[in-house]
Design a protein around this motif. Structure first.
Motif, PDB file in Angstrom:
ATOM      1  N   MET A   1      18.656  -6.950   4.007  1.00 51.72           N
ATOM      2  CA  MET A   1      17.293  -7.469   3.952  1.00 51.72           C
ATOM      3  C   MET A   1      16.292  -6.447   3.429  1.00 51.72           C
ATOM      4  SD  MET A   1      15.182  -9.143   7.115  1.00 51.72           S
ATOM      5  CE  MET A   1      16.090  -8.051   8.196  1.00 51.72           C
ATOM      6  N   LYS A   2      16.398  -5.216   3.881  1.00 47.74           N
ATOM      7  CA  LYS A   2      15.430  -4.197   3.463  1.00 47.74           C
ATOM      8  C   LYS A   2      15.525  -3.896   1.972  1.00 47.74           C
ATOM      9  CE  LYS A   2      18.377  -0.272   4.816  1.00 47.74           C
ATOM     10  NZ  LYS A   2      18.462   0.925   5.694  1.00 47.74           N
ATOM     11  N   ASP A   3      16.658  -4.278   1.351  1.00 46.85           N
ATOM     12  CA  ASP A   3      16.836  -4.030  -0.079  1.00 46.85           C
ATOM     13  C   ASP A   3      16.388  -5.204  -0.951  1.00 46.85           C
ATOM     14  OD1 ASP A   3      17.966  -1.517   0.449  1.00 46.85           O
ATOM     15  OD2 ASP A   3      19.955  -2.403   0.736  1.00 46.85           O
ATOM     16  N   VAL A   4      16.200  -6.380  -0.353  1.00 45.73           N
ATOM     17  CA  VAL A   4      15.840  -7.555  -1.155  1.00 45.73           C
ATOM     18  C   VAL A   4      14.423  -8.051  -0.896  1.00 45.73           C
ATOM     19  CG1 VAL A   4      18.255  -8.287  -1.164  1.00 45.73           C
ATOM     20  CG2 VAL A   4      16.684  -9.298   0.478  1.00 45.73           C
ATOM     21  N   VAL A   5      13.793  -7.578   0.177  1.00 51.48           N
ATOM     22  CA  VAL A   5      12.499  -8.145   0.581  1.00 51.48           C
ATOM     23  C   VAL A   5      11.452  -8.049  -0.525  1.00 51.48           C
ATOM     24  CG1 VAL A   5      11.749  -5.982   1.673  1.00 51.48           C
ATOM     25  CG2 VAL A   5      10.749  -8.166   2.399  1.00 51.48           C
ATOM     26  N   LYS A   6      11.467  -6.975  -1.311  1.00 57.92           N
ATOM     27  CA  LYS A   6      10.445  -6.802  -2.344  1.00 57.92           C
ATOM     28  C   LYS A   6      10.587  -7.808  -3.486  1.00 57.92           C
ATOM     29  CE  LYS A   6       9.506  -1.901  -1.518  1.00 57.92           C
ATOM     30  NZ  LYS A   6       9.510  -0.529  -2.088  1.00 57.92           N
ATOM     31  N   SER A   7      11.769  -8.376  -3.633  1.00 53.77           N
ATOM     32  CA  SER A   7      11.977  -9.350  -4.710  1.00 53.77           C
ATOM     33  C   SER A   7      11.775 -10.790  -4.243  1.00 53.77           C
ATOM     34  CB  SER A   7      13.389  -9.208  -5.290  1.00 53.77           C
ATOM     35  OG  SER A   7      14.371  -9.579  -4.331  1.00 53.77           O
ATOM     36  N   MET A   8      11.487 -10.988  -2.955  1.00 52.64           N
ATOM     37  CA  MET A   8      11.352 -12.342  -2.421  1.00 52.64           C
ATOM     38  C   MET A   8       9.942 -12.880  -2.653  1.00 52.64           C
ATOM     39  SD  MET A   8      14.241 -13.447  -1.294  1.00 52.64           S
ATOM     40  CE  MET A   8      13.780 -14.803  -0.229  1.00 52.64           C
ATOM     41  N   ASN A   9       9.652 -13.162  -3.918  1.00 55.20           N
ATOM     42  CA  ASN A   9       8.349 -13.711  -4.291  1.00 55.20           C
ATOM     43  C   ASN A   9       8.477 -14.410  -5.638  1.00 55.20           C
ATOM     44  OD1 ASN A   9       7.817 -11.645  -6.460  1.00 55.20           O
ATOM     45  ND2 ASN A   9       7.899 -10.280  -4.673  1.00 55.20           N
ATOM     46  N   PHE A  10       7.387 -15.015  -6.085  1.00 57.03           N
ATOM     47  CA  PHE A  10       7.414 -15.788  -7.330  1.00 57.03           C
ATOM     48  C   PHE A  10       7.407 -14.908  -8.575  1.00 57.03           C
ATOM     49  CE2 PHE A  10       5.308 -18.805  -4.312  1.00 57.03           C
ATOM     50  CZ  PHE A  10       6.362 -19.709  -4.257  1.00 57.03           C
ATOM     51  N   ARG A  11       7.233 -13.601  -8.403  1.00 57.77           N
ATOM     52  CA  ARG A  11       7.215 -12.683  -9.547  1.00 57.77           C
ATOM     53  C   ARG A  11       8.576 -12.026  -9.762  1.00 57.77           C
ATOM     54  NH1 ARG A  11       3.093 -11.526  -6.307  1.00 57.77           N
ATOM     55  NH2 ARG A  11       4.082  -9.578  -5.613  1.00 57.77           N
ATOM     56  N   ALA A  12       9.579 -12.441  -9.022  1.00 55.86           N
ATOM     57  CA  ALA A  12      10.902 -11.819  -9.114  1.00 55.86           C
ATOM     58  C   ALA A  12      11.472 -11.953 -10.523  1.00 55.86           C
ATOM     59  CB  ALA A  12      11.850 -12.457  -8.105  1.00 55.86           C
ATOM     60  N   ALA A  13      12.179 -10.914 -10.946  1.00 53.94           N
ATOM     61  CA  ALA A  13      12.830 -10.943 -12.253  1.00 53.94           C
ATOM     62  C   ALA A  13      14.021 -11.897 -12.222  1.00 53.94           C
ATOM     63  CB  ALA A  13      13.287  -9.539 -12.634  1.00 53.94           C
ATOM     64  N   LYS A  14      14.405 -12.378 -13.385  1.00 51.95           N
ATOM     65  CA  LYS A  14      15.527 -13.310 -13.469  1.00 51.95           C
ATOM     66  C   LYS A  14      16.797 -12.701 -12.890  1.00 51.95           C
ATOM     67  CE  LYS A  14      17.753 -16.467 -16.742  1.00 51.95           C
ATOM     68  NZ  LYS A  14      17.797 -16.919 -18.160  1.00 51.95           N
ATOM     69  N   ALA A  15      16.967 -11.393 -13.078  1.00 54.78           N
ATOM     70  CA  ALA A  15      18.161 -10.708 -12.583  1.00 54.78           C
ATOM     71  C   ALA A  15      18.224 -10.668 -11.059  1.00 54.78           C
ATOM     72  CB  ALA A  15      18.211  -9.288 -13.136  1.00 54.78           C
ATOM     73  N   ASP A  16      17.092 -10.887 -10.392  1.00 60.50           N
ATOM     74  CA  ASP A  16      17.069 -10.868  -8.926  1.00 60.50           C
ATOM     75  C   ASP A  16      17.674 -12.128  -8.318  1.00 60.50           C
ATOM     76  OD1 ASP A  16      15.832  -8.351  -8.642  1.00 60.50           O
ATOM     77  OD2 ASP A  16      13.858  -9.232  -9.010  1.00 60.50           O
ATOM     78  N   CYS A  17      17.853 -13.169  -9.146  1.00 59.73           N
ATOM     79  CA  CYS A  17      18.448 -14.436  -8.680  1.00 59.73           C
ATOM     80  C   CYS A  17      17.698 -15.010  -7.480  1.00 59.73           C
ATOM     81  CB  CYS A  17      19.921 -14.241  -8.339  1.00 59.73           C
ATOM     82  SG  CYS A  17      20.945 -13.794  -9.756  1.00 59.73           S
ATOM     83  N   VAL A  18      16.375 -14.990  -7.574  1.00 56.66           N
ATOM     84  CA  VAL A  18      15.519 -15.606  -6.558  1.00 56.66           C
ATOM     85  C   VAL A  18      15.034 -16.940  -7.117  1.00 56.66           C
ATOM     86  CG1 VAL A  18      13.366 -15.420  -5.254  1.00 56.66           C
ATOM     87  CG2 VAL A  18      14.805 -13.400  -5.587  1.00 56.66           C
ATOM     88  N   TYR A  19      15.268 -18.015  -6.372  1.00 57.50           N
ATOM     89  CA  TYR A  19      14.918 -19.354  -6.850  1.00 57.50           C
ATOM     90  C   TYR A  19      13.792 -19.928  -5.997  1.00 57.50           C
ATOM     91  CZ  TYR A  19      19.317 -18.905  -9.355  1.00 57.50           C
ATOM     92  OH  TYR A  19      20.324 -18.458 -10.168  1.00 57.50           O
ATOM     93  N   SER A  20      12.922 -20.689  -6.638  1.00 58.05           N
ATOM     94  CA  SER A  20      11.784 -21.270  -5.931  1.00 58.05           C
ATOM     95  C   SER A  20      11.925 -22.779  -5.842  1.00 58.05           C
ATOM     96  CB  SER A  20      10.472 -20.906  -6.632  1.00 58.05           C
ATOM     97  OG  SER A  20      10.426 -21.469  -7.934  1.00 58.05           O
ATOM     98  N   GLY A  21      11.298 -23.342  -4.816  1.00 57.00           N
ATOM     99  CA  GLY A  21      11.344 -24.783  -4.622  1.00 57.00           C
ATOM    100  C   GLY A  21      10.199 -25.240  -3.745  1.00 57.00           C
ATOM    101  N   HIS A  22      10.288 -26.481  -3.285  1.00 57.58           N
ATOM    102  CA  HIS A  22       9.264 -27.064  -2.431  1.00 57.58           C
ATOM    103  C   HIS A  22       9.892 -27.518  -1.115  1.00 57.58           C
ATOM    104  CE1 HIS A  22       7.346 -27.250  -6.380  1.00 57.58           C
ATOM    105  NE2 HIS A  22       6.184 -27.395  -5.764  1.00 57.58           N
ATOM    106  N   TYR A  23       9.058 -27.580  -0.078  1.00 58.24           N
ATOM    107  CA  TYR A  23       9.544 -28.020   1.229  1.00 58.24           C
ATOM    108  C   TYR A  23       8.484 -28.877   1.913  1.00 58.24           C
ATOM    109  CZ  TYR A  23       6.469 -24.686   3.650  1.00 58.24           C
ATOM    110  OH  TYR A  23       5.367 -24.011   4.124  1.00 58.24           O
TER     111      TYR A  23
END
Length: 220
Positions: free
Chosen positions: A83-105
């Motif tokens: 978690m401490k290594d991924v928290v900074k990428s958990m946002n809408f500005r994440a790079a494509k290589a971070d494999c962070v996906y956005s959606g709605h709830y």
């Protein structure tokens, strides 16, 4: 719109919580936005036997991460990283290589319905159903993973990754797909409940421990 929301809250306050704002704060389920929900999953993988004497096994650990926003949007990531290594990428500005996906709830009572779109040659939607609960009153620090379904989407149904895919798949059955090349799959692995970790505890949380120090975590 804001006025109708205030009126709706006031009606709920009177009808369910005896007119007490404190009671509503403690008892009304809500999605927390001041940290990450983390699901830590482990499984056993057979290793390569050496000299035909031993049959080694490995404990594999991976995580599901969700960060909710008040706007009704969220970001999601599967990763073997702590978690401490991924928290900074958990946002809408994440790079494509971070494999962070956005959606709605959406949140209805204690149930969360969420969806994200995996783009590509065969667009695939991930539908997530969760139940919010707390280990203490008002904590809302756990989410049970009720179902996790992937299925195909017709290209004509989506305009792009920013679209509200949850609205597109509303009312779909668990076995429903709109692309015969991408069958609907209801996943049964990796269903460990999510634990909420506030941002200020991300660096020190026990969920960062490696498997040799914590092979299994009981969410409670």
């Amino acid at each position: 719109m804001k006025l109708s929301g205030v009126v709706e809250n006031y009606k709920t306050l009177q009808s369910k919580y005896e007119g007490s704002w404190r009671r509503m704060w403690l008892l009304r389920p809500r999605v927390r936005t001041d940290g990450l929900y983390v699901s830590r999953n482990t499984y056993i993988r057979a290793g390569v036997a050496e000299w035909k004497i031993t049959n080694p096994v490995h404990v594999v650990c991976y995580f599901r991460y969700i960060r909710f926003y008040p706007s009704g949007r969220f970001v999601y990531k599967n990763s073997s990283h702590k978690m401490k290594d991924v928290v900074k990428s958990m946002n809408f500005r994440a790079a494509k290589a971070d494999c962070v996906y956005s959606g709605h709830y959406t949140l209805s009572d204690d149930k969360v319905e969420a969806a994200i779109l995996y783009p590509g040659m065969r667009p695939t939607v991930l539908r997530i159903r969760l139940r919010v609960r707390g280990t203490t009153a008002g904590a809302n620090n756990r989410m049970d993973l009720l179902s996790l379904v992937t299925s195909g989407v017709n290209r004509n149904e989506v305009n792009g990754p920013g679209e509200d895919i949850l609205g597109v798949v509303e009312g779909w059955q668990d076995d429903e797909t709109h692309n015969p090349d991408v069958p609907a799959v209801s996943h049964k692995r990796g269903m460990t409940p999510f634990v909420f970790v506030p941002f200020e505890e991300v660096e020190t949380s026990v969920l960062n421990l490696p498997v040799d120090k914590m092979d299994y975590f009981v969410p409670g």
